[in-house]
Design a protein around this motif. Structure first.
Motif, PDB file in Angstrom:
ATOM      1  N   PRO A 391     -60.578 -62.768 -38.257  1.00 23.39           N
ATOM      2  CA  PRO A 391     -60.191 -63.223 -39.958  1.00 23.39           C
ATOM      3  C   PRO A 391     -60.530 -64.402 -40.434  1.00 23.39           C
ATOM      4  N   GLY A 392     -60.358 -65.503 -39.566  1.00 21.51           N
ATOM      5  CA  GLY A 392     -60.541 -66.673 -40.381  1.00 21.51           C
ATOM      6  C   GLY A 392     -61.961 -67.177 -40.417  1.00 21.51           C
ATOM      7  N   LEU A 393     -62.942 -66.310 -39.797  1.00 21.48           N
ATOM      8  CA  LEU A 393     -64.390 -66.385 -40.014  1.00 21.48           C
ATOM      9  C   LEU A 393     -64.754 -65.826 -41.666  1.00 21.48           C
ATOM     10  N   LEU A 394     -63.909 -65.150 -42.271  1.00 22.30           N
ATOM     11  CA  LEU A 394     -64.237 -64.538 -43.626  1.00 22.30           C
ATOM     12  C   LEU A 394     -63.498 -65.070 -44.595  1.00 22.30           C
ATOM     13  N   ASP A 399     -59.231 -57.915 -51.695  1.00 20.45           N
ATOM     14  CA  ASP A 399     -59.740 -56.765 -52.434  1.00 20.45           C
ATOM     15  C   ASP A 399     -60.187 -55.730 -51.801  1.00 20.45           C
ATOM     16  N   LEU A 400     -60.637 -55.715 -50.619  1.00 18.58           N
ATOM     17  CA  LEU A 400     -61.175 -54.948 -49.795  1.00 18.58           C
ATOM     18  C   LEU A 400     -60.178 -53.820 -49.183  1.00 18.58           C
ATOM     19  N   PRO A 401     -60.695 -52.617 -48.804  1.00 16.96           N
ATOM     20  CA  PRO A 401     -59.596 -51.791 -48.519  1.00 16.96           C
ATOM     21  C   PRO A 401     -59.142 -52.126 -46.953  1.00 16.96           C
ATOM     22  N   ARG A 411     -60.282 -51.714 -33.761  1.00 15.83           N
ATOM     23  CA  ARG A 411     -59.594 -50.096 -33.894  1.00 15.83           C
ATOM     24  C   ARG A 411     -60.715 -49.445 -34.917  1.00 15.83           C
ATOM     25  N   ARG A 412     -61.522 -48.338 -34.205  1.00 18.38           N
ATOM     26  CA  ARG A 412     -62.489 -47.649 -34.689  1.00 18.38           C
ATOM     27  C   ARG A 412     -62.412 -46.421 -35.289  1.00 18.38           C
ATOM     28  N   ARG A 413     -61.666 -45.574 -34.663  1.00 17.48           N
ATOM     29  CA  ARG A 413     -61.377 -44.017 -34.634  1.00 17.48           C
ATOM     30  C   ARG A 413     -60.140 -43.499 -35.298  1.00 17.48           C
ATOM     31  N   PRO A 414     -60.029 -43.578 -36.704  1.00 14.52           N
ATOM     32  CA  PRO A 414     -60.853 -44.176 -37.494  1.00 14.52           C
ATOM     33  C   PRO A 414     -60.751 -45.799 -37.913  1.00 14.52           C
ATOM     34  N   PRO A 415     -61.958 -46.518 -38.487  1.00 12.45           N
ATOM     35  CA  PRO A 415     -61.589 -47.715 -38.778  1.00 12.45           C
ATOM     36  C   PRO A 415     -60.440 -47.674 -39.773  1.00 12.45           C
ATOM     37  N   PRO A 416     -59.349 -48.761 -39.640  1.00 12.47           N
ATOM     38  CA  PRO A 416     -58.201 -48.698 -40.549  1.00 12.47           C
ATOM     39  C   PRO A 416     -58.516 -49.542 -41.837  1.00 12.47           C
ATOM     40  N   ASP A 417     -59.491 -50.467 -41.768  1.00  7.71           N
ATOM     41  CA  ASP A 417     -59.789 -51.542 -42.798  1.00  7.71           C
ATOM     42  C   ASP A 417     -61.189 -51.474 -43.004  1.00  7.71           C
ATOM     43  N   ALA A 418     -61.759 -52.346 -44.112  1.00  9.24           N
ATOM     44  CA  ALA A 418     -62.979 -52.351 -44.427  1.00  9.24           C
ATOM     45  C   ALA A 418     -63.891 -53.062 -43.169  1.00  9.24           C
ATOM     46  N   VAL A 419     -63.172 -54.164 -42.674  1.00  4.42           N
ATOM     47  CA  VAL A 419     -63.969 -55.019 -41.710  1.00  4.42           C
ATOM     48  C   VAL A 419     -64.028 -54.338 -40.435  1.00  4.42           C
ATOM     49  N   ASN A 420     -63.087 -53.342 -40.003  1.00  5.05           N
ATOM     50  CA  ASN A 420     -63.315 -52.574 -38.822  1.00  5.05           C
ATOM     51  C   ASN A 420     -64.553 -51.667 -39.083  1.00  5.05           C
ATOM     52  N   CYS A 421     -64.674 -50.923 -40.355  1.00  6.43           N
ATOM     53  CA  CYS A 421     -65.606 -50.114 -40.671  1.00  6.43           C
ATOM     54  C   CYS A 421     -67.008 -50.859 -40.573  1.00  6.43           C
ATOM     55  N   PRO A 488     -65.334 -53.613 -53.437  1.00  6.75           N
ATOM     56  CA  PRO A 488     -64.311 -52.375 -53.024  1.00  6.75           C
ATOM     57  C   PRO A 488     -64.724 -50.917 -53.465  1.00  6.75           C
ATOM     58  N   THR A 489     -65.604 -50.865 -54.268  1.00  6.62           N
ATOM     59  CA  THR A 489     -66.241 -49.501 -54.645  1.00  6.62           C
ATOM     60  C   THR A 489     -67.244 -49.174 -53.373  1.00  6.62           C
ATOM     61  N   ASP A 490     -67.399 -50.132 -52.519  1.00  4.98           N
ATOM     62  CA  ASP A 490     -68.680 -49.505 -51.492  1.00  4.98           C
ATOM     63  C   ASP A 490     -67.814 -48.844 -50.461  1.00  4.98           C
ATOM     64  N   PHE A 491     -66.558 -48.628 -50.442  1.00  3.14           N
ATOM     65  CA  PHE A 491     -65.857 -48.004 -49.446  1.00  3.14           C
ATOM     66  C   PHE A 491     -64.746 -46.806 -49.988  1.00  3.14           C
ATOM     67  N   VAL A 492     -64.673 -45.734 -49.063  1.00  2.00           N
ATOM     68  CA  VAL A 492     -63.811 -44.715 -49.445  1.00  2.00           C
ATOM     69  C   VAL A 492     -62.690 -44.673 -48.440  1.00  2.00           C
ATOM     70  N   VAL A 493     -61.375 -44.527 -48.938  1.00  3.83           N
ATOM     71  CA  VAL A 493     -60.076 -44.227 -48.070  1.00  3.83           C
ATOM     72  C   VAL A 493     -60.088 -43.129 -47.970  1.00  3.83           C
ATOM     73  N   ARG A 494     -59.824 -42.525 -46.817  1.00  8.40           N
ATOM     74  CA  ARG A 494     -59.523 -41.041 -46.394  1.00  8.40           C
ATOM     75  C   ARG A 494     -58.428 -41.155 -45.394  1.00  8.40           C
ATOM     76  N   GLY A 495     -57.234 -40.862 -45.899  1.00  7.32           N
ATOM     77  CA  GLY A 495     -56.042 -40.800 -44.862  1.00  7.32           C
ATOM     78  C   GLY A 495     -55.888 -42.422 -44.436  1.00  7.32           C
ATOM     79  N   LYS A 496     -55.893 -42.443 -43.155  1.00  2.84           N
ATOM     80  CA  LYS A 496     -55.571 -43.787 -42.486  1.00  2.84           C
ATOM     81  C   LYS A 496     -56.981 -44.229 -42.073  1.00  2.84           C
TER      82      LYS A 496
END
Length: 559
Positions: A391-394, A399-401, A411-421, A488-496
């Motif tokens: 996270p210190g590199l970003l 504002d990102l999910p 964590r990838r299945r499913p990714p819980p945040d925009a960076v993991n995605c 933020p509009t480039d991501f969709v949050v579905r469940g977790k």
């Protein structure tokens, strides 16, 4: 050495030319079945068009037949070949009932060299082979002609005893080399390499440097990256077809875009995209892979033609993976940890000296790991340490999910945040390119040295990707976040879980391809190379190791 009886009975006549020029070139092209074009080979085919495409026979001024593209073979000589042109010998009286006198004419690009023989040995030997085949077919043939297209000059080559003897010696040596699965060593500092189309496959200076036959840095013999680029089709329900020499993309009759076939290196399809059988056949013929992804970007597989003829490389791959995979796996993980350390050192806003020191120690420990299990332990520790500080590199991305966030590991299945995605998507793209590169070199991408071949995953592609994850995939994520290329509009949050939208995927694809096209100084060889080319060089060095041409695999690391 293997028995020469393993070599096919009939050797193509043109391969005698290649062998006389460079035995290693012959081995790569005929035994390993690898080839690449450059401007000289393309121009050579163009110069041959008149004899390759015109009617096979026509009448000369004297009424005798002039034969084009004449196929000849001889089991006695062990040769098969095609004469560009066969003419009646105008200086020999054609006596009824006797052997007809003919002259083979071989078309070459360029101009004749200024040497007493009139042509270099490979061209003279190839022409002599055609003369010998004509003699076996019942013709009288004591000389041939080389037609040089650039100067439009005909050069006569006499089939004297010295040339025939030399040709026979080369044929015997050719069969010995063809019977050996290991290619001959490359020439050292040879000017022949400068115009060879296979230097990017052969890597003559690089191989010689790694085994101590060369002390100076390699010449940049690698060809420039081709102008062709991957074509990504992400529109659900799109139809991809062929119209002439172009790829057309449409949806419900509406034209979405098109591009030339020669500008495409891969066709990557996401989700439910249709591909015409006509285009698929053409892509296979051109050795352009079709890559399949799920709608969300999971790499699912490739469609290619027949695998390369380099079966010996795959045999060595399977043997080494079963008997001694650890040395290769150690170097790959060492490279990954060192590149992660470099990425952290270059991009962090904070000082992480203890972490940098720990990563350096873990890289050394990985290079000396005593088992795959301990190696995976070092790799896992390094990954947790790196991602804890990722996270210190970003830049602040509140504002990102799922942000702000803190990594406790991937964590990838499913990714819980925009960076993991973003990381998952970038890793999928990198695995795709590693798999396509390995297939082109001649490997089986499913059998690796570190990752085990479970559930059909491309284990060797995942192995090769390890050292490039920080350099390509993670660097791409840093770029798109820090430069604001995803919103933020480039991501969709579905469940977790968090997923990229189509617009978001396109933004990542653009950044990923930019990264592959960017150049870096090669850490071993010293010349500038794109990351896309670096993937291929590493795959070929791995192949050279398995074929006992070099002693050790060296990972691609940056400083």
């Amino acid at each position: 050495m293997s028995q020469t009886s393993d070599v096919p009975e009939l050797v193509p006549a043109r391969m005698v030319n290649e062998f006389a020029y460079c035995p290693r070139l012959f081995h790569i092209e005929w035994v390993q079945r690898l080839f690449a074009d450059n401007e000289f080979t393309v121009d050579g085919r163009w110069q041959h068009r008149s004899v390759d495409e015109e009617a096979p026979c026509s009448q000369g001024d004297d009424g005798l037949a002039v034969i084009r593209s004449l196929m000849l073979s001889s089991e006695k000589l062990g040769l098969v070949g095609k004469a560009d042109l066969v003419e009646p010998d105008a200086n020999s009286e054609q006596v009824p009932g006797s052997e007809p006198s003919v002259v083979p004419v071989d078309f070459k690009r360029g101009s004749p060299p200024d040497i007493p023989e009139g042509a270099y040995e490979p061209e003279r030997v190839q022409l002599c082979v055609l003369g010998m085949l004509l003699q076996e077919a019942g013709y009288h043939c004591d000389h041939g002609i080389i037609w040089f297209a650039e100067s439009r000059r005909r050069v006569r080559i006499d089939f004297d005893q010295s040339l025939v003897t030399r040709t026979q010696e080369l044929l015997a040596d050719l069969r010995e080399v063809a019977a050996d699965p290991k290619p001959p060593p490359p020439f050292v500092d040879s000017s022949k390499c400068n115009g060879c189309s296979l230097t990017g496959i052969c890597l003559p200076d690089e191989t010689n440097m790694l085994v101590g036959r060369r002390t100076r840095p390699p010449r940049r013999l690698l060809p420039n990256d081709p102008g062709s680029q991957p074509l990504y089709v992400t529109e659900p329900g799109a139809y991809v077809g062929r119209k002439g020499e172009r790829i057309h993309i449409s949806k419900r009759g509406e034209e979405l875009g098109d591009t030339r076939l020669i500008d495409v290196s891969q066709v990557c399809l996401f989700g439910n995209v249709q591909l015409s059988s006509q285009l698929l056949r053409e892509l296979i013929a051109r050795e352009i892979p079709v890559v399949w992804f799920s709608t969300g970007g999971w790499f699912q597989g490739l469609t290619t033609g027949m695998p390369t003829g380099n079966i010996q490389l795959r045999c060595r791959q399977f043997s080494r993976a079963e008997a001694d995979p650890l040395p290769i796996a150690r170097r790959m993980i060492e490279g990954k940890i060192r590149n992660s350390r470099t990425l952290l050192r270059r991009n962090s806003r904070e000082t992480h000296q203890r972490a940098l020191d720990s990563l350096a120690s873990l890289a050394s420990a990985a290079a000396n790991a005593g088992s795959i299990g301990s190696l995976l332990g070092h790799e896992g520790t390094a990954a947790r340490m790196f991602f804890a500080r990722f996270p210190g590199l970003l830049r602040p991305a509140k504002d990102l999910p799922g942000c702000p966030f803190s990594f406790e590991g991937r964590r990838r299945r499913p990714p819980p945040d925009a960076v993991n995605c973003l990381l998952s998507y970038s890793y999928s793209l990198l695995t795709k390119d590693c798999a396509a590169t390995l297939i082109a070199v001649g490997f089986d991408p499913l059998l690796g040295f570190l990752h085990r071949p479970r559930f059909g995953r491309p284990a060797l592609a995942l192995d090769l990707a390890e050292e490039f994850r920080p350099l390509i995939a993670e660097s791409t994520v840093i770029t798109v976040v820090n430069n604001g290329e995803v919103a933020p509009t480039d991501f969709v949050v579905r469940g977790k879980g968090v997923m990229l939208t189509q617009k978001g995927r396109r933004a990542v694809l653009r950044a990923y391809e930019r990264r592959l096209r960017s150049e870096v100084t090669h850490p071993i060889f010293g010349y500038r190379v794109t990351y896309r080319r670096a993937l291929e060089v590493q795959a070929r060095l791995l192949g050279a190791l398995l074929m006992d041409e070099i002693d050790e695999y060296t990972p691609f690391t940056t400083r």
